[in-house]
Scaffold this motif. Structure first.
Motif, mmCIF file in Angstrom:
data_model
loop_
_atom_site.group_PDB
_atom_site.id
_atom_site.type_symbol
_atom_site.label_atom_id
_atom_site.label_comp_id
_atom_site.label_asym_id
_atom_site.label_seq_id
_atom_site.Cartn_x
_atom_site.Cartn_y
_atom_site.Cartn_z
ATOM 1 N N UNK A 82 -14.568 -7.665 12.857
ATOM 2 C CA UNK A 82 -13.516 -8.610 12.468
ATOM 3 C C UNK A 82 -12.518 -8.825 13.613
ATOM 4 N N UNK B 154 0.864 -5.812 10.707
ATOM 5 C CA UNK B 154 2.317 -5.923 10.661
ATOM 6 C C UNK B 154 2.881 -5.011 11.738
ATOM 7 N N UNK C 196 -16.389 -2.250 11.059
ATOM 8 C CA UNK C 196 -15.633 -3.338 10.410
ATOM 9 C C UNK C 196 -14.508 -3.835 11.323
ATOM 10 N N UNK D 236 -9.385 -4.718 3.140
ATOM 11 C CA UNK D 236 -10.178 -5.666 3.907
ATOM 12 C C UNK D 236 -11.603 -5.156 4.066
ATOM 13 N N UNK D 237 -11.691 -3.880 4.356
ATOM 14 C CA UNK D 237 -12.996 -3.247 4.557
ATOM 15 C C UNK D 237 -13.793 -3.230 3.254
ATOM 16 N N UNK E 106 -2.726 5.973 -3.153
ATOM 17 C CA UNK E 106 -3.486 5.505 -1.983
ATOM 18 C C UNK E 106 -4.752 4.710 -2.333
ATOM 19 N N UNK E 107 -5.384 4.996 -3.440
ATOM 20 C CA UNK E 107 -6.572 4.223 -3.808
ATOM 21 C C UNK E 107 -6.237 3.125 -4.801
ATOM 22 N N UNK E 108 -5.223 3.352 -5.606
ATOM 23 C CA UNK E 108 -4.725 2.256 -6.446
ATOM 24 C C UNK E 108 -4.330 1.083 -5.544
ATOM 25 N N UNK F 73 -7.223 -9.787 6.342
ATOM 26 C CA UNK F 73 -6.172 -8.820 6.658
ATOM 27 C C UNK F 73 -5.208 -9.402 7.690
ATOM 28 N N UNK G 284 5.227 8.624 -2.744
ATOM 29 C CA UNK G 284 5.890 7.666 -3.631
ATOM 30 C C UNK G 284 5.305 7.730 -5.039
ATOM 31 N N UNK H 81 -4.459 3.363 -12.795
ATOM 32 C CA UNK H 81 -5.677 3.355 -11.983
ATOM 33 C C UNK H 81 -6.453 4.660 -12.151
ATOM 34 N N UNK I 178 3.145 7.887 2.558
ATOM 35 C CA UNK I 178 4.059 7.264 1.593
ATOM 36 C C UNK I 178 3.375 6.971 0.266
ATOM 37 N N UNK I 179 2.114 6.552 0.313
ATOM 38 C CA UNK I 179 1.400 6.281 -0.934
ATOM 39 C C UNK I 179 1.431 7.512 -1.832
ATOM 40 N N UNK J 215 1.050 4.976 5.905
ATOM 41 C CA UNK J 215 0.623 4.466 4.598
ATOM 42 C C UNK J 215 0.142 5.581 3.681
ATOM 43 N N UNK K 72 -13.460 -7.270 1.619
ATOM 44 C CA UNK K 72 -13.533 -8.433 2.491
ATOM 45 C C UNK K 72 -12.364 -9.404 2.266
ATOM 46 N N UNK L 129 -5.884 -2.419 5.534
ATOM 47 C CA UNK L 129 -7.198 -2.562 6.157
ATOM 48 C C UNK L 129 -8.305 -2.011 5.271
ATOM 49 N N UNK M 286 -7.243 -1.228 -4.889
ATOM 50 C CA UNK M 286 -7.513 -2.039 -6.085
ATOM 51 C C UNK M 286 -6.409 -3.079 -6.278
ATOM 52 N N UNK N 62 0.812 -1.225 0.000
ATOM 53 C CA UNK N 62 0.000 0.000 0.000
ATOM 54 C C UNK N 62 0.842 1.271 0.000
ATOM 55 N N UNK N 63 2.006 1.228 0.641
ATOM 56 C CA UNK N 63 2.815 2.448 0.756
ATOM 57 C C UNK N 63 3.545 2.786 -0.537
#
Lengths: 423, 423
Positions: B59, A181, B55, A171-172, A147-149, A178, B116, B146, B112-113, B109, A175, A168, A152, A142-143
């Motif tokens: 979970x 770390x 969520x 995951x949200x 941020x939205x790519x 997750x 980067x 994306x 950096x997203x 996250x 589904x 997360x 996906x 993700x980093x």
């Protein structure tokens, strides 16, 4: 384009657009269709909101007639495509969009954005999953991407064979399982590594994964087992020569009685690094950068091309195939296409067959395109697990050399069936 | 991490995180800071909405105390950083986030997203802009990444020196100048190329750009000038050997009296292809895939590291520098840093100087970090043109070899100033 077509009276001509790629990324053996579910959602919700219309008006980007048309936009056509998770090859018509020229042409950008991104990630994920064999892969990228790519990308990674994500939001949204770390910052926050491990185990129990490479790995492993006991869930190694370190850590864990404690490795892994660790005592891989950047191929080079359109402005006019004349290698084949995967005597894929006329009877049962939307209504909503299983099955149906990591040609050729005259 | 730190009582320790990269992408001479404005917006709006909290609860991802803490989340710390558009080098502390460990670690996250992604695109854009010289660059990559990354990519491209975008969403969101494009589909929709050109000119006037490579370029150029007259705005060439075709088309346009008609070229351009067309009669470049994928480097390898934290849980405790012990080349330098760019006698950058102690007096006026947010309030909102101009000025202040396209080392070295004892 839209404004000019509206004015010329050609905007309503029934049109057929197809999504395909002219080539796989250099050396890849197969592609993975991913993003179809997101495309269907995006098409169904494609609208021009009042603030966007106001922007288009203020900037004089389009004329009044076009604005009115946009304000009422709602896709009312049909979509067929390869089921999500299928594999594809050069020329495979992975999506076909039919409707008026105007309603279809507006969808080009959103459809290609989604398919180009998601398919690129899923293809990398699929190669990594092959290389990892039965060991689980954790998506941790993700980093390293928008941020939205990133969300996906987690979805595409799961389709390609990953088991879980550290994102997360993914995951949200989808589904996907997750996993948390722990970073070096957590260890550095505390007065000692011992304090950090104790804080983590106190809060999350002995089944947690402790990061053991902030200072000295051997000392950290000793401390970790001391604090969590031999029931410690896992240790994570994020730097150094992973092959050597994993062997040393496994031996140390076994000597400490922590024979069930797993080893997770991370650190700029790609499919080649994963393959090189096949013989190492590693239980799981965390993959970030190389996954979300498509392992060298961050986009799938798909295009969205008009392949047929009504012969005239008459609503009942028949379709005629169209194609750009080849210059500079940008070949297209006109006409609305079918596609089927031909199997050999052992049931293994032997060719991707694409054509514009009648489907030969022996391929009728092997057709790849399925209806996805009709009159603007989405027909298919699939749980991600179904898509993930479909991909695993599709990949398993390819010749064995499909999963070789070495560069090569597409694992099966694409054949063009002779079409009817004029197509 | 958060849950364990909350339980251990260490979550509130004042902490300093820094964003930096250990290396530039292979062969690149400088990096471009982009995304800072988007980071500040994201930090200011960072919240956990009720559906997300539900969520996390369902979970069992975090415990009740952590959920309560997340529900009240609002960043209340300070942010310093390089101004957006500045250039950077290995080790440059381009962003510094200070606050409690808990509030800062959650932002890793998203920060950096954004940095980067956006910095990778801006760096590619900057190289392309150098290669293009005075000729404008049009961003046309929305279909290759994306769907929302595309909008951020347009923004980053503009910072790097692009002039406009074909992505209307980017025009709407960031007020970047937009340009329309006509695709081969528009020509193919019509019964002839002549009909298509007439429809476009009828609707958009003779100043439009006609796409001339759907069938035969020479015939298309003749038809285009016939229909639009010698006032035709531009023609676009999207395939073939662009160098040869551009020369031939220029000659033909001039012979037809269309001496003011411009030539726009597109077709998988990157900075090298742009440079190779420097002597060709080309007026503008449209760039897609290679821009939005960072021209081979889609992510900037930035990391977010804890570099200092309170010595104890006492709110008044002084900060102590922290750093992961080096293994496998993942070196970090502990301590809260300043950075300055030292100039030579001619006013040209000669070194990036980074340190943790007092700033040497001769560098005090050349410091790079500026305050961006204080107590959670964003201090800086800049129009994109200011950022774009800053980048152009920063690049112009580098040694001339900065804009060489050939692979090389960072154009100036990063020097670490001797720090106070213990840092």
């Amino acid at each position: 384009m839209l404004q000019a077509a509206l004015k010329a009276g050609t905007a309503g001509r029934r049109s057929v657009f197809e999504v395909f790629t002219r080539r796989l990324p250099n050396g890849r053996r197969y592609g993975v269709v991913a993003g179809t579910g997101r495309v269907l959602d995006a098409v169904e919700n494609f609208r021009f909101e009042p603030d966007v219309l106001a922007f288009l008006r203020e900037k004089n980007i389009v004329d009044g007639a076009t604005l009115d048309w946009l304000a009422g936009y709602r896709f009312s056509g049909d979509i067929w495509g390869y089921p999500e998770g299928e594999v594809y090859f050069p020329g495979s018509p992975i999506l076909r969009v039919e409707g008026s020229f105007a309603e279809c042409v507006l969808l080009e950008t959103v459809i290609l954005s989604i398919l180009n991104h998601d398919s690129a990630i899923a293809a990398a994920a699929s190669r990594m999953a092959s290389a990892a064999g039965d060991r689980p892969l954790i998506e941790m990228g993700a980093r390293r991407t928008h941020e939205l790519a990133a969300v996906a990308a987690s979805r595409a990674a799961y389709i390609g064979g990953f088991s879980s994500t550290s994102d997360l939001a993914a995951g949200f949204r989808y589904d996907i399982p997750t996993v948390g770390t722990s970073a070096h910052a957590f260890t550095l926050l505390h007065d000692s590594e011992r304090d950090a491990f104790r804080a983590q185990v106190d809060s999350l129990g002995g089944g947690t994964t402790l990061l053991v490479d902030t200072y000295d790995v051997t000392e950290a492993v000793r401390t970790a087992v001391e604090i969590a006991g031999p029931e410690l869930g896992a240790v994570r190694i994020d730097s150094g020569d992973l092959l050597l370190v994993a062997h040393r850590v496994r031996q140390q864990l076994d000597e400490l009685g922590a024979t069930g404690t797993k080893i997770t490795v991370t650190s700029d892994l790609d499919e080649y690094a994963i393959a090189s660790l096949a013989a190492a005592p590693v239980d799981a891989y965390g993959v970030g950068t190389q996954l979300v950047t498509g392992s060298g191929h961050p986009t799938a080079s798909m295009v969205y091309k008009l392949v047929a359109r009504a012969e005239s402005d008459d609503p009942a006019a028949p379709l005629v195939p169209v194609a750009k004349k080849s210059t500079g290698g940008k070949t297209s084949v006109g006409g609305r296409k079918w596609a089927a995967r031909r199997l050999d005597a052992y049931g293994v894929a032997e060719a991707e067959v694409v054509g514009t006329g009648e489907v030969p009877p022996e391929l009728a049962g092997r057709q790849l395109l399925v209806p996805l939307a009709e009159d603007g209504e989405v027909l298919v909503r699939e749980p991600l697990d179904v898509v993930r299983d479909r991909h695993a099955a599709a990949r398993a149906g390819l010749p064995l050399s499909a999963t070789q990591l070495s560069r090569g040609e597409p694992v099966i050729p694409t054949e063009y069936a002779p079409g009817p005259s004029g197509s």
